[in-house]
Design an enzyme around this catalytic site. Structure first.
Site, PDB file in Angstrom:
ATOM      1  N   SER A 336       4.474 -96.247  19.448  1.00 49.69           N
ATOM      2  CA  SER A 336       5.874 -95.863  19.236  1.00 49.69           C
ATOM      3  C   SER A 336       6.014 -94.418  18.776  1.00 49.69           C
ATOM      4  O   SER A 336       5.044 -93.746  18.447  1.00 49.69           O
ATOM      5  CB  SER A 336       6.522 -96.783  18.200  1.00 49.69           C
ATOM      6  OG  SER A 336       6.103 -96.398  16.905  1.00 49.69           O
ATOM      7  N   CYS A 337       7.278 -93.957  18.714  1.00 51.30           N
ATOM      8  CA  CYS A 337       7.557 -92.576  18.315  1.00 51.30           C
ATOM      9  C   CYS A 337       7.713 -92.435  16.810  1.00 51.30           C
ATOM     10  O   CYS A 337       8.062 -91.357  16.322  1.00 51.30           O
ATOM     11  CB  CYS A 337       8.830 -92.095  18.991  1.00 51.30           C
ATOM     12  SG  CYS A 337       8.666 -92.034  20.759  1.00 51.30           S
ATOM     13  N   ASP A 338       7.497 -93.501  16.073  1.00 55.87           N
ATOM     14  CA  ASP A 338       7.705 -93.452  14.629  1.00 55.87           C
ATOM     15  C   ASP A 338       6.447 -92.970  13.925  1.00 55.87           C
ATOM     16  O   ASP A 338       5.331 -93.379  14.276  1.00 55.87           O
ATOM     17  CB  ASP A 338       8.067 -94.853  14.130  1.00 55.87           C
ATOM     18  CG  ASP A 338       8.651 -94.818  12.752  1.00 55.87           C
ATOM     19  OD1 ASP A 338       9.852 -95.114  12.611  1.00 55.87           O
ATOM     20  OD2 ASP A 338       7.923 -94.490  11.789  1.00 55.87           O
ATOM     21  N   ASN A 375      11.055 -99.956  19.890  1.00 52.37           N
ATOM     22  CA  ASN A 375      10.830 -98.842  20.821  1.00 52.37           C
ATOM     23  C   ASN A 375      10.454 -99.330  22.235  1.00 52.37           C
ATOM     24  O   ASN A 375       9.966 -98.563  23.061  1.00 52.37           O
ATOM     25  CB  ASN A 375       9.721 -97.925  20.278  1.00 52.37           C
ATOM     26  CG  ASN A 375      10.034 -96.431  20.390  1.00 52.37           C
ATOM     27  OD1 ASN A 375       9.244 -95.591  19.972  1.00 52.37           O
ATOM     28  ND2 ASN A 375      11.163 -96.083  20.941  1.00 52.37           N
TER      29      ASN A 375
END
Ligand SMILES: *Cc1c(COP(=O)(O)O)cnc(C)c1O
Length: 385
Positions: A336-338, A375
């Site tokens: 994910s982009c987190d 996501n």
């Protein structure tokens, strides 16, 4: 297609050779879609026959929150396991399997009214509590049931502590026992949880001596108890060898024999230790990058879809496909982009290839049950092999 993984002696200490052999054979024979959680049924069988065998008069209740996969529940049921549950969502699949109510207990100290009503209807009779409010709910919705008080015990040295949330000190516990009796419940005994992945053997000693003190306090008030529920907490190997179930149970059994009545009933509620080292995640390497001074590798299972416990300090063992070369340190991250989605820094491994597989050992407990589709990345499927 033959998958190549280099197994080192250290890996055999984490997942058994038999489990690794089954996993590799499974991967050899088919194209797998990742992420996937493989569960070795023989490993679960082995742990089921081991856990509890060292403690006299004990009965084992699988804490199903560790892995509520239907296949796992079916296997546990076929092996005659009891179950420890917290909610209606956990009761429903057991009801579908027609698990007898006397094989189900609930040790969550706070239960919703909706769950209590369902539990009463199904015939559950054993519940934990640690507050007056809970006594009142239990007395109203499951009158006359057997209840055990959760006492607070040391969780130092446990990699996933639980003591801040639940449990009371002995003076309060005694008042609550009296209150439960006054309300028509049967205060049958005492429970505690030393913390999950407990690496400190001494936690069981202090917890048991604390329980003994309360047992005697209650006896002086005329309450004769019969049950000791020692919760879960048995550890498994993640990156290093931990003290074994046999040694832990030998110690617990000795303390119980020396300090409690000989006809005491003992409940054990293992979660992690029954399913954890039976599970191996199969993931794919989806990217690599050099950022600043760090080597990053990104795989398709991360903190949000299976490896949540890595942010609480659990360190997993990663096995790289075709990884024969020299090892170096990688920061291992999820898809994910987190920026929370990072499982570990300076994880030593050979250079992974994008598109190759990465296996994550001891991933059977507290992984897929925590997973979300955050996501847009899928929750790993589970396959029992
Ligand atoms: C989570 C839990 C367990 C299982 O703990 P493990 O550390 O996985 O063995 C047992 N009892 C209760 C009440 C729990 O909440």
């Amino acid at each position: 297609m033959t998958r190549k993984f280099k197994l080192e002696r250290a890996h055999a200490r984490i997942a058994s050779k038999a489990t690794m052999f089954k996993v590799l054979k499974y991967l050899d024979r088919r194209r797998v879609e990742t992420p996937l959680l493989l569960i070795d049924r023989d490993k679960i069988r082995e742990k089921v026959s081991l856990v509890g065998s060292g403690i006299r008069n004990s009965r084992v209740y699988y804490a199903m929150k560790a892995n509520p996969d239907r296949g796992v529940l079916k296997l546990m049921d076929s092996l005659g396991m009891g179950f420890e549950i917290a909610s209606e969502g956990e009761l429903n699949p057991l009801r579908a399997l027609k698990v007898a109510p006397d094989r189900i207990i609930s040790s969550n100290p706070v239960k919703s009214v909706k769950f209590l009503k369902a539990a009463a209807k199904y015939g559950l009779r054993s519940f934990a509590f640690d507050s007056m409010e809970e006594v009142e709910k239990l007395a109203r919705f499951v009158p006359g049931s057997n209840v055990y008080i959760r006492v607070a015990v040391a969780n130092e040295g446990s990699e996933w502590p639980l003591s801040r949330k639940f449990g009371v000190e002995l003076d309060i516990a005694l008042k609550l026992i009296d209150y439960a009796r006054e309300k028509g419940l049967n205060p049958a005994g005492i429970t505690f949880h030393v913390g999950s992945q407990c690496l400190n053997m001494y936690n069981w000693d202090t917890a048991l001596y604390k329980a003994k003190a309360l047992w005697e306090m209650a006896e002086r008030e005329g309450v004769k108890m019969s049950l000791l529920n020692i919760g879960g907490g048995y550890p498994i190997n993640y990156t290093k060898g931990v003290v074994g179930v046999e040694a832990i149970e030998r110690n617990i059994d000795r303390i119980i024999r020396d300090n409690f009545p000989s006809d005491i009933e003992v409940m054990i509620e293992p979660g992690r230790s029954l399913v954890g080292d039976a599970g191996v995640f199969v993931s794919s390497v989806i990217g690599k990058a050099r950022r600043g001074h760090e080597n990053w590798v990104q795989i398709d299972v991360g903190v949000f879809n299976g490896l949540m416990e890595s942010i609480g300090g659990i360190k997993y063992t990663y096995l790289v496909e075709n990884g024969g070369g020299k090892k170096k340190g990688f920061t291992v991250a999820g898809p994910s982009c987190d920026s929370f989605d990072v499982m570990g820094a300076e994880v030593q491994m050979p250079e992974p290839e994008v598109g190759g597989l990465m296996l994550i050992l001891s991933a059977g407990a507290y992984t897929t049950c925590y997973a979300s589709e955050f996501n847009g990345f899928p929750i790993p499927k589970t396959k029992i092999i």
